[in-house]
Design a protein around this motif. Structure first.
Motif, PDB file in Angstrom:
ATOM      1  N   SER A 258       0.669  -1.293   0.022  1.00  0.00           N
ATOM      2  CA  SER A 258       0.036   0.065   0.152  1.00  0.00           C
ATOM      3  C   SER A 258       0.833   1.244  -0.009  1.00  0.00           C
ATOM      4  N   PHE A 262       0.768   3.890  -3.059  1.00  0.00           N
ATOM      5  CA  PHE A 262       0.251   5.369  -2.749  1.00  0.00           C
ATOM      6  C   PHE A 262       1.333   6.171  -3.314  1.00  0.00           C
ATOM      7  N   LEU A 281      -2.907   4.384   5.360  1.00  0.00           N
ATOM      8  CA  LEU A 281      -3.560   3.452   4.313  1.00  0.00           C
ATOM      9  C   LEU A 281      -2.482   1.976   4.607  1.00  0.00           C
ATOM     10  N   LYS A 284      -3.794   0.460   7.375  1.00  0.00           N
ATOM     11  CA  LYS A 284      -5.149  -0.073   7.113  1.00  0.00           C
ATOM     12  C   LYS A 284      -5.149  -1.537   6.305  1.00  0.00           C
ATOM     13  N   LEU A 305      -7.531   2.978  -3.618  1.00  0.00           N
ATOM     14  CA  LEU A 305      -6.740   3.673  -2.492  1.00  0.00           C
ATOM     15  C   LEU A 305      -7.674   4.857  -2.095  1.00  0.00           C
TER      16      LEU A 305
END
Length: 306
Positions: A258, A262, A281, A284, A305
């Protein structure tokens, strides 16, 4: 379209299905594999560089990666290569424990030729880990790949992913991993790995010892305690997401996937707000990975995202 180029070893994870531990269910595994699949599921193009054989496990791994949409154009094939296997046993109380690691062809590794100019020219981020660097052939290839990535202006990401038992001794492991830090833009370590690398038992002291390497961005993950992001020498804390944990396998890989996704979509963090958003993020998606058995099982496909 640019992609994230990821280099590493494919493993076959075999999870016992009964407490007798005489039957195993087969999963695609390996830290960098998990990152590659995670990145692709987050909607980002990725190309994975590894070495396959022509046995059943390699056929299984290739088909699974292609099913996930991971490009393997620059991977190599050596007919008698056998993929490494990790066996995880089931205890009567339901817990799972590592049983054994099998690698019958350790010297067959990706060669420098895999990192041809086109592979790097079409990438914007290069990601690797220390998973195979204990093997001399793999170490030389890793050095070459990082050098070429730096030369081509790629963002270089390194997940330490330290497994001391695979190395000849701890000091060689520590020195080898540390030697790559001057060439890295993003470093991810667990708290335990930070303590191992810096020979400390204090996070702040460990981070201070990494300061001379001038790493632009460091993530220190601490499981259910959350993540510490070190950006321009300042530490930011982001708490973990609370979930019903089933299996922590691959949580760090999902976190890394992630983070890379990103950066690919929104660029390298430039200020506190984007750094916090990026880290949240990661927490998560990392937490989501723990809600089902298997490293990538819980990650939904074509995730947007947020």
């Amino acid at each position: 379209m640019k992609y994230i180029l990821i280099y590493g070893d494919v493993l076959i994870d075999r999870f016992s299905t009964h407490v007798e531990n005489n039957e195993y269910e087969k999963f695609l595994g390996g830290a960098t594999v998990n990152v590659a699949v995670g990145v692709r599921r987050l909607g980002v193009p990725t190309s994975f560089v590894t070495v396959f054989g022509e046995k059943e496990d390699s056929t299984f791994a290739k088909s699974r990666l292609l099913e996930e949409g991971v490009d393997i154009t620059y991977s190599q094939t050596v007919p008698h290569k056998k993929l490494s296997n990790v066996y995880v046993n089931l205890l009567p109380n339901g817990d799972r424990v590592f049983n054994r690691y099998e690698d019958s062809t350790p010297t067959i590794q990706v060669t420098k030729e895999a990192f041809q100019p086109k592979a790097l020219h079409e990438a914007s981020i290069f990601h690797f880990s220390s998973g195979t660097m204990f093997q001399p052939n793999a170490l030389e290839t890793t050095k070459h790949a990082v050098a070429v990535a730096n030369k081509n202006g790629l963002i270089v990401s390194f997940d330490a992913n330290i497994r001391p038992l695979r190395w000849e001794n701890e000091e060689i492991c520590r020195e080898t991993i540390t030697s790559f830090l001057p060439y890295v833009d993003v470093l991810k370590v667990t708290e335990e790995e930070l303590f191992f690398l810096t020979k400390t038992n204090n996070r702040a002291m460990g981070v201070q010892q990494l300061a001379p390497f001038q790493l632009p961005l460091i993530f220190v993950t601490a499981g259910e305690k959350g993540t510490y992001a070190i950006f321009h020498g300042k530490t930011y804390y982001v708490p973990a997401e609370k979930v019903n944990v089933i299996d922590t396998t691959g949580a760090g890989d999902a976190f890394m996937a992630s983070i890379l996704s990103f950066i690919y979509k929104e660029g390298f963090p430039k200020e506190e707000s984007s750094l916090i958003k990026c880290t949240k993020l990661g927490n998560k998606i990392g937490a989501l990975a723990t809600t089902m058995r298997g490293a990538i099982t819980a990650l939904p496909k074509n995730t947007i995202l947020k």
